[in-house]
Design a protein around this motif. Structure first.
Motif, PDB file in Angstrom:
ATOM      1  N   ILE A 147       0.840  -1.199   0.000  1.00  0.00           N
ATOM      2  CA  ILE A 147       0.000   0.000   0.000  1.00  0.00           C
ATOM      3  C   ILE A 147       0.876   1.249   0.000  1.00  0.00           C
ATOM      4  N   PHE A 148       1.924   1.245   0.799  1.00  0.00           N
ATOM      5  CA  PHE A 148       2.859   2.380   0.813  1.00  0.00           C
ATOM      6  C   PHE A 148       3.388   2.646  -0.598  1.00  0.00           C
ATOM      7  N   LYS A 149       3.831   1.579  -1.262  1.00  0.00           N
ATOM      8  CA  LYS A 149       4.425   1.740  -2.592  1.00  0.00           C
ATOM      9  C   LYS A 149       3.399   2.201  -3.620  1.00  0.00           C
ATOM     10  N   GLU A 150       2.161   1.749  -3.466  1.00  0.00           N
ATOM     11  CA  GLU A 150       1.110   2.139  -4.396  1.00  0.00           C
ATOM     12  C   GLU A 150       0.764   3.622  -4.253  1.00  0.00           C
ATOM     13  N   LEU A 151       0.672   4.092  -3.015  1.00  0.00           N
ATOM     14  CA  LEU A 151       0.257   5.473  -2.785  1.00  0.00           C
ATOM     15  C   LEU A 151       1.418   6.460  -2.796  1.00  0.00           C
ATOM     16  N   VAL A 152       2.634   5.958  -2.698  1.00  0.00           N
ATOM     17  CA  VAL A 152       3.817   6.830  -2.760  1.00  0.00           C
ATOM     18  C   VAL A 152       4.719   6.319  -3.885  1.00  0.00           C
ATOM     19  N   PRO A 153       4.285   6.513  -5.142  1.00  0.00           N
ATOM     20  CA  PRO A 153       5.073   5.986  -6.258  1.00  0.00           C
ATOM     21  C   PRO A 153       6.387   6.718  -6.478  1.00  0.00           C
ATOM     22  N   LYS A 154       6.472   7.955  -5.981  1.00  0.00           N
ATOM     23  CA  LYS A 154       7.718   8.712  -6.088  1.00  0.00           C
ATOM     24  C   LYS A 154       8.421   8.704  -4.728  1.00  0.00           C
ATOM     25  N   GLY A 155       9.730   8.718  -4.750  1.00  0.00           N
ATOM     26  CA  GLY A 155      10.466   8.737  -3.493  1.00  0.00           C
ATOM     27  C   GLY A 155      10.738   7.340  -2.977  1.00  0.00           C
ATOM     28  N   GLU A 156      11.777   7.214  -2.186  1.00  0.00           N
ATOM     29  CA  GLU A 156      12.178   5.917  -1.661  1.00  0.00           C
ATOM     30  C   GLU A 156      11.341   5.522  -0.443  1.00  0.00           C
ATOM     31  N   ILE A 157      11.179   4.208  -0.275  1.00  0.00           N
ATOM     32  CA  ILE A 157      10.531   3.653   0.910  1.00  0.00           C
ATOM     33  C   ILE A 157      11.488   2.641   1.521  1.00  0.00           C
ATOM     34  N   GLU A 158      11.825   2.857   2.778  1.00  0.00           N
ATOM     35  CA  GLU A 158      12.777   1.993   3.473  1.00  0.00           C
ATOM     36  C   GLU A 158      12.060   1.225   4.578  1.00  0.00           C
ATOM     37  N   LYS A 159      11.970  -0.082   4.401  1.00  0.00           N
ATOM     38  CA  LYS A 159      11.371  -0.916   5.438  1.00  0.00           C
ATOM     39  C   LYS A 159      12.365  -1.057   6.584  1.00  0.00           C
ATOM     40  N   ALA A 160      11.988  -0.563   7.768  1.00  0.00           N
ATOM     41  CA  ALA A 160      12.901  -0.594   8.912  1.00  0.00           C
ATOM     42  C   ALA A 160      12.756  -1.877   9.716  1.00  0.00           C
ATOM     43  N   SER A 161      11.561  -2.459   9.738  1.00  0.00           N
ATOM     44  CA  SER A 161      11.313  -3.715  10.447  1.00  0.00           C
ATOM     45  C   SER A 161       9.950  -4.231   9.998  1.00  0.00           C
ATOM     46  N   ILE A 162       9.471  -5.284  10.641  1.00  0.00           N
ATOM     47  CA  ILE A 162       8.170  -5.840  10.272  1.00  0.00           C
ATOM     48  C   ILE A 162       7.074  -4.798  10.398  1.00  0.00           C
ATOM     49  N   ASP A 163       7.184  -3.899  11.379  1.00  0.00           N
ATOM     50  CA  ASP A 163       6.062  -2.999  11.672  1.00  0.00           C
ATOM     51  C   ASP A 163       6.358  -1.523  11.465  1.00  0.00           C
ATOM     52  N   GLU A 164       7.442  -1.165  10.783  1.00  0.00           N
ATOM     53  CA  GLU A 164       7.726   0.252  10.585  1.00  0.00           C
ATOM     54  C   GLU A 164       8.489   0.480   9.285  1.00  0.00           C
ATOM     55  N   ALA A 165       8.345   1.716   8.755  1.00  0.00           N
ATOM     56  CA  ALA A 165       9.020   2.072   7.513  1.00  0.00           C
ATOM     57  C   ALA A 165       9.229   3.585   7.465  1.00  0.00           C
ATOM     58  N   PHE A 166      10.264   3.981   6.717  1.00  0.00           N
ATOM     59  CA  PHE A 166      10.504   5.388   6.417  1.00  0.00           C
ATOM     60  C   PHE A 166      10.063   5.649   4.980  1.00  0.00           C
ATOM     61  N   LEU A 167       9.451   6.803   4.747  1.00  0.00           N
ATOM     62  CA  LEU A 167       9.007   7.172   3.412  1.00  0.00           C
ATOM     63  C   LEU A 167       9.559   8.557   3.081  1.00  0.00           C
ATOM     64  N   ASP A 168      10.257   8.671   1.960  1.00  0.00           N
ATOM     65  CA  ASP A 168      10.726   9.974   1.490  1.00  0.00           C
ATOM     66  C   ASP A 168       9.613  10.582   0.637  1.00  0.00           C
ATOM     67  N   LEU A 169       8.909  11.528   1.224  1.00  0.00           N
ATOM     68  CA  LEU A 169       7.754  12.139   0.564  1.00  0.00           C
ATOM     69  C   LEU A 169       8.122  13.406  -0.197  1.00  0.00           C
ATOM     70  N   ALA A 207      -1.460  11.117   5.864  1.00  0.00           N
ATOM     71  CA  ALA A 207      -2.790  10.863   6.421  1.00  0.00           C
ATOM     72  C   ALA A 207      -3.616  10.017   5.458  1.00  0.00           C
ATOM     73  N   GLU A 208      -3.478  10.280   4.166  1.00  0.00           N
ATOM     74  CA  GLU A 208      -4.201   9.500   3.162  1.00  0.00           C
ATOM     75  C   GLU A 208      -3.680   8.057   3.117  1.00  0.00           C
ATOM     76  N   VAL A 209      -2.375   7.882   3.266  1.00  0.00           N
ATOM     77  CA  VAL A 209      -1.787   6.533   3.280  1.00  0.00           C
ATOM     78  C   VAL A 209      -2.309   5.748   4.479  1.00  0.00           C
ATOM     79  N   ARG A 210      -2.307   6.368   5.634  1.00  0.00           N
ATOM     80  CA  ARG A 210      -2.775   5.696   6.846  1.00  0.00           C
ATOM     81  C   ARG A 210      -4.260   5.330   6.739  1.00  0.00           C
TER      82      ARG A 210
END
Length: 616
Positions: A142-164, A236-239
């Motif tokens: 879902i993160f990748k679908e809604l944030v097609p631009k910018g990097e997404i870094e999976k930090a663990s099973i339950d958290e991630a960083f998103l470059d918006l 907020a839209e991603v969440r």
């Protein structure tokens, strides 16, 4: 570590002038762009939420996740009763009599999947996090679908960083289209400052930490704040989308860098998000225990706290940079910057998984080869499920090797590996076939009663995916091409000039040139693991394929007792040590065995790097 890379320098983020270049130039999209917008998203009490949704429980039912007799997750309804993870299960039930206790999934021998079996026993079952990994992948999708631009870094099973940043700038230009082009009268062209920023409507952004730590303080609007507001609306839209599709709540922090985004994501949990502007960073950090900051919670943080008798970030702000560097080395400028809210660490998408590990601390110890067969089956079952799941996401993914590791007491783990041939019929039994070979070889000392294992692990290593257009073994079998029709170039630097090139079967792992160490490991796999049977003209002897040395036991009785295998292993270990020291392939091919050179003394890390040196 990434945050210690590069030359030390003092970084100041305040007072940056935002220009048209920052807004419009792709080359300006760096970690130093003042419009940089980073989000950290964390699933609220993830394991407990995953179980509640799986079980179809109402959102207000108190639930804990258990692993044997320990609590590993507590949902927010249960936290209202004062239940914490360090409580025992009995204590938790006393605090909340109607508490729902759910044990995590486990593997048991003979099952192809992890499951929820009711009664579980650590002596026969193995914990599985596979269900949680699958839910994590759904959220990441879902993160990748809604944030097609910018990097997404999976930090663990339950958290991630998103470059918006790219999407925040796109939305900023949509709201303020007059910024999309440089005015003709701009004095410095692209490097001209943007016009003053208008007031911001933060109503869709979530919580905004006040500039002075107090609500109602007078604040100046900046374009940096506008970028954070746009990023917060996107987050907020991603969440909301995660909630709609999966029924999971999550909390987020939006700031100009990773460190601050992670810290502020925890400010208003659960199911909330917080924006931390540069003007509010000082007030946000001032009274915080500085050991709460990532990488400062361990030995480094304790050493600094002891040295300066400090507890909060505010206590450390009075320490001059020069003094900090004199005590902890030049790299300690990172500490100096991070407690001021400055962090230029990149958001980096993780590379594809290169290994998979299934490990079990066994109780009681395994003392005979037969006792380990149960755990081999359980571990092979877990690897089967994980590789199958991974191949659904990345078709063509396949490991080069299967590795068996085992540990006795507090001694370092020992391991053996074997090439893992491709099959279209992956199964637990197929993995177990190769695991048994390694096991039979590794447990020879058990026959003498000289081995008691308290940990057994199986791992896939060298996981790779076929590149587009690359001929792999899957394509080879699918098209049924004959060997004569295959034309593969093969470079053989050690073959005599003019020797005819021989065709070879295509493999799944053709790629970049191996380093000397990788080349050695690749060559040593078959001999070190007894995965291939080599003809040996000398009875009870072994000829080294690297240097031609003949290894024979001095006594035929010793040969039958396993002495040859031990001497063979010792010889190969010597080649391995030579490759590590000299950068070669571990053997010259001349058959000579000179004196073993002394190992080079490794330099000890200095400064704060010494606090991050792995054990062992």
């Amino acid at each position: 570590m990434a945050f210690l890379a590069g030359p030390p320098r003092r970084l100041e983020d305040s007072g940056n002038t935002v220009t048209y270049r920052h807004l419009l130039s792709p080359q300006a999209m760096t970690v130093f762009n003042p419009l940089r917008t980073i989000a950290h998203c964390d699933i609220d009490a993830a394991y407990a939420q995953f179980e509640s949704v799986r079980l179809g429980l109402p959102d207000d039912i108190p639930l804990i996740c258990a692993q044997w007799q320990s609590i590993i997750a507590v949902n927010y309804p249960a936290r209202k009763y004062g239940i914490k993870r360090f409580n025992t299960i009995d204590e938790a039930k006393k605090l909340c009599p109607h508490l729902y206790v759910q044990h995590v999934a486990t593997y048991r021998n003979g099952e192809s999947e992890a499951g929820y079996w009711g009664e579980v026993d650590p002596q026969t079952h193995k914990v599985s996090l596979d269900p949680y990994r699958r839910e994590s992948l759904k959220i990441l999708a879902i993160f990748k679908e809604l944030v097609p631009k910018g990097e997404i870094e999976k930090a663990s099973i339950d958290e991630a960083f998103l470059d918006l940043t790219p999407m925040a700038i796109d939305r900023l230009l949509l709201v303020h289209p007059y910024l999309a082009s440089v005015p003709e009268d701009a004095p410095d062209g692209l490097d001209s400052a943007l016009p003053p920023a208008p007031p911001i409507d933060w109503s869709k952004a979530g919580n905004v930490f006040p500039a002075d730590g107090e609500e109602g303080a007078r604040e100046v609007t900046t374009w940096e704040d506008w970028a954070l507001c746009m990023g917060a609306e996107i987050m907020a839209e991603v969440r909301e989308e995660v909630w709609k599709r999966l029924h999971y709540t999550c909390s987020a922090g939006i700031a100009h860098n990773k460190a601050m985004a992670k810290l502020c994501s925890a400010w208003k949990k659960p199911n909330n998000q917080t924006v931390l502007r540069m003007s509010a960073t000082s007030a946000f950090l001032r009274d915080m225990d500085f050991t709460d900051i990532r990488f400062l919670g361990g030995k480094l943080g304790q050493a600094i706290a002891t040295e300066y008798n400090a507890q909060t970030v505010g206590d450390m702000l009075t320490v001059p940079l020069e003094e900090l560097q004199a005590k902890f080395g030049e790299e300690s400028i990172w500490v100096y910057n991070i407690i001021r809210g400055i962090d230029h660490t990149e958001v980096t998408a993780r590379v594809a998984t290169k290994s998979m590990l299934a490990s079990k601390n066994v109780r009681p110890n395994v003392k005979t080869p037969e006792q380990g067969h149960h755990w081999l089956g359980v571990l092979a079952g877990e690897l089967n499920v994980r590789l199958r799941d991974a191949r659904e996401i990345s078709p063509g993914l396949w490991p080069k090797t299967l590795v068996l590791s085992h540990r006795t007491g507090i001694e370092p783990s020992r391991s053996r590996q074997i090439p893992f041939p491709f099959t279209r019929n992956l199964s637990t039994e197929y993995i177990l076939k190769f695991a048994r070979r390694l096991w039979d070889e590794a447990t020879q000392p058990m026959n003498k009663g000289n081995m008691k294992l308290n940990n057994i692990a199986l791992a896939f290593t060298g996981l790779e995916k076929l590149e587009e257009g690359q001929q792999g073994i899957e394509g080879f079998f699918a098209s049924k091409v004959s060997l004569d029709a295959i034309n593969i170039k093969r470079s053989r630097s050690n073959s005599p000039a003019g020797s005819p090139k021989k065709p070879r079967l295509p493999t799944l792992h053709t790629g970049k040139r191996k380093t000397p160490l990788e080349a050695f490991l690749a060559k040593g796999e078959s001999s070190a693991s007894s995965s291939t049977v080599q003809a040996n003209p000398v009875p009870n002897g072994w000829t080294c394929p690297k240097c031609g040395a003949l290894i024979t036991p001095s006594d035929p009785v010793e040969a039958r007792s396993g002495s040859l295998a031990a001497e063979k292993q010792e010889h190969e270990d010597w080649h391995f040590a030579m490759s590590l020291q000299g950068g070669g392939t571990g053997g010259s091919g001349s058959g000579e065995q000179g004196a073993r050179p002394k190992a080079k003394v490794k330099k000890k890390p200095q400064g704060i790097k010494a606090f991050f040196t792995p054990k062992g």
